[in-house]
Write an enzyme that holds these catalytic residues in place. Structure first.
Site, PDB file in Angstrom:
ATOM      1  N   HIS A  19       0.990  -1.295   0.093  1.00 45.05           N
ATOM      2  CA  HIS A  19       0.026  -0.002   0.072  1.00 45.05           C
ATOM      3  C   HIS A  19       0.782   1.381   0.023  1.00 45.05           C
ATOM      4  O   HIS A  19       0.311   2.366  -0.422  1.00 45.05           O
ATOM      5  CB  HIS A  19      -1.018   0.023   1.185  1.00 45.05           C
ATOM      6  CG  HIS A  19      -1.849  -1.187   1.013  1.00 45.05           C
ATOM      7  ND1 HIS A  19      -2.570  -1.526   2.056  1.00 45.05           N
ATOM      8  CD2 HIS A  19      -2.569  -1.401  -0.005  1.00 45.05           C
ATOM      9  CE1 HIS A  19      -3.296  -2.528   1.576  1.00 45.05           C
ATOM     10  NE2 HIS A  19      -3.498  -2.605   0.285  1.00 45.05           N
ATOM     11  N   ASP A 120     -13.687  -8.042  -8.111  1.00 45.14           N
ATOM     12  CA  ASP A 120     -13.394  -9.234  -7.410  1.00 45.14           C
ATOM     13  C   ASP A 120     -14.168 -10.587  -7.938  1.00 45.14           C
ATOM     14  O   ASP A 120     -15.367 -10.019  -8.275  1.00 45.14           O
ATOM     15  CB  ASP A 120     -13.435  -8.853  -5.797  1.00 45.14           C
ATOM     16  CG  ASP A 120     -12.681  -9.838  -5.253  1.00 45.14           C
ATOM     17  OD1 ASP A 120     -11.338  -9.325  -4.665  1.00 45.14           O
ATOM     18  OD2 ASP A 120     -13.106 -11.218  -4.728  1.00 45.14           O
ATOM     19  N   ASP A 166      -3.635  -8.313  -7.512  1.00 41.52           N
ATOM     20  CA  ASP A 166      -3.084  -8.669  -6.037  1.00 41.52           C
ATOM     21  C   ASP A 166      -3.774 -10.004  -6.157  1.00 41.52           C
ATOM     22  O   ASP A 166      -4.553 -10.097  -5.370  1.00 41.52           O
ATOM     23  CB  ASP A 166      -3.489  -7.541  -5.115  1.00 41.52           C
ATOM     24  CG  ASP A 166      -3.213  -8.234  -3.828  1.00 41.52           C
ATOM     25  OD1 ASP A 166      -2.713  -8.982  -3.486  1.00 41.52           O
ATOM     26  OD2 ASP A 166      -3.917  -7.620  -2.612  1.00 41.52           O
TER      27      ASP A 166
END
Length: 284
Positions: A19, A120, A166
């Protein structure tokens, strides 16, 4: 993978490195007046309550956020990171200990003129994203895989931007799949910044070196940042993580260098830990 929930790992050492790197990329891409597109292919839930059952099971935030939350040097070097962490505490129904995921950092640091896409494949994570961002017109939330996202959204209408990837890497096939997805993405959006997170696992399970070599073979400008907080075991565990950034913004490595140095001091075992920051494929 529908079994994976990032809440178990929220705020750990990997999140901190990931991050802070994301914040620097966002800083670079929002400095110019031109709007940008930000695509997060594995968004997760967006916000994580560190007092919840997920986060409190393994207390992984004790390896990351808890060790740097009061670090004055990092607060100076990467003020955006701490600003967003503080903002997360003001969200509706927030507990006293919240940690933002990558889409929340992207949302908090983007401008109204930017377009954001948070995707997602886990239904519960998707519902969480909807609840957080449903009233924000420039944010689009969808239940969609990384491959489908790249096929659907690239090239973007706004020709500057970031694709943040990710994966959970629960299946070793994800390593080859993500390289294929990035190769396809570069064919559609050659000037885009592609930022890929990866874990450094025990020797018998670790694919990070092969992943790095595969991206080097794409022959695009490539920056690697990696932090190993402990010794690499033989059979089990994650000792560190890294980011591989294709088309890194100019001076990103210079901005990252003092941050990585401070993270090494704050998070790594001084005897067995290590830090790496290298431009593996130079800019033309």
């Amino acid at each position: 993978m529908l079994s994976y929930r990032h809440g178990f790992h929220a705020g750990n050492h990997a999140d901190v490195l990931k991050h802070m790197t994301l914040c620097l990329i966002m800083r670079a891409l929002t400095q110019k007046d031109k709007p940008a597109t930000f695509i997060d292919t594995h968004s997760g839930a967006g916000l994580y309550d560190l007092t919840s059952g997920f986060a409190s099971k393994n207390l992984e935030y004790n390896t990351g956020w808890d060790l740097i939350k009061d670090n004055a040097k990092l607060q100076e070097l990467i003020h955006e990171y701490y600003k967003v962490c503080a903002q997360a505490l003001k969200e509706p129904n927030a507990s006293r200990v919240m940690y933002p995921g990558s889409p929340y950092f992207e949302y908090a640091l983007a401008r109204p003129s930017d377009s954001l896409f948070f995707h997602d494949t886990h239904p519960a994570e998707y519902e969480s994203l909807l609840q957080i961002f449903k009233h924000k017109a420039h944010i689009h939330v969808e239940l969609r895989s990384c491959s489908d996202t790249i096929n659907a959204l690239l090239p973007p209408l706004k020709k500057r931007g970031l694709i943040f990837i990710d994966p959970p890497y629960e299946d070793k096939q994800e390593y080859t799949k993500v390289v294929s997805d990035i190769k396809k993405g570069l064919g559609l959006f050659k000037q885009g910044v592609f930022a890929l997170w990866y874990p450094v696992l025990a020797r018998m399970q670790d694919h990070s070196k092969n992943l790095t070599q595969a991206l080097k073979r794409l022959n695009m400008p490539l920056l690697q940042v990696e932090l190993r907080v402990s010794a690499q075991e033989e059979d089990f565990g994650m000792c560190g993580s890294g980011m591989l950034i294709i088309n890194p913004p100019y001076q990103l490595e210079d901005k990252l260098s003092p941050i990585v140095e401070e993270l090494y001091k704050s998070l790594c075992d001084p005897q067995t830990g290590s830090a790496r920051l290298e431009l593996l494929v130079p800019r033309p």
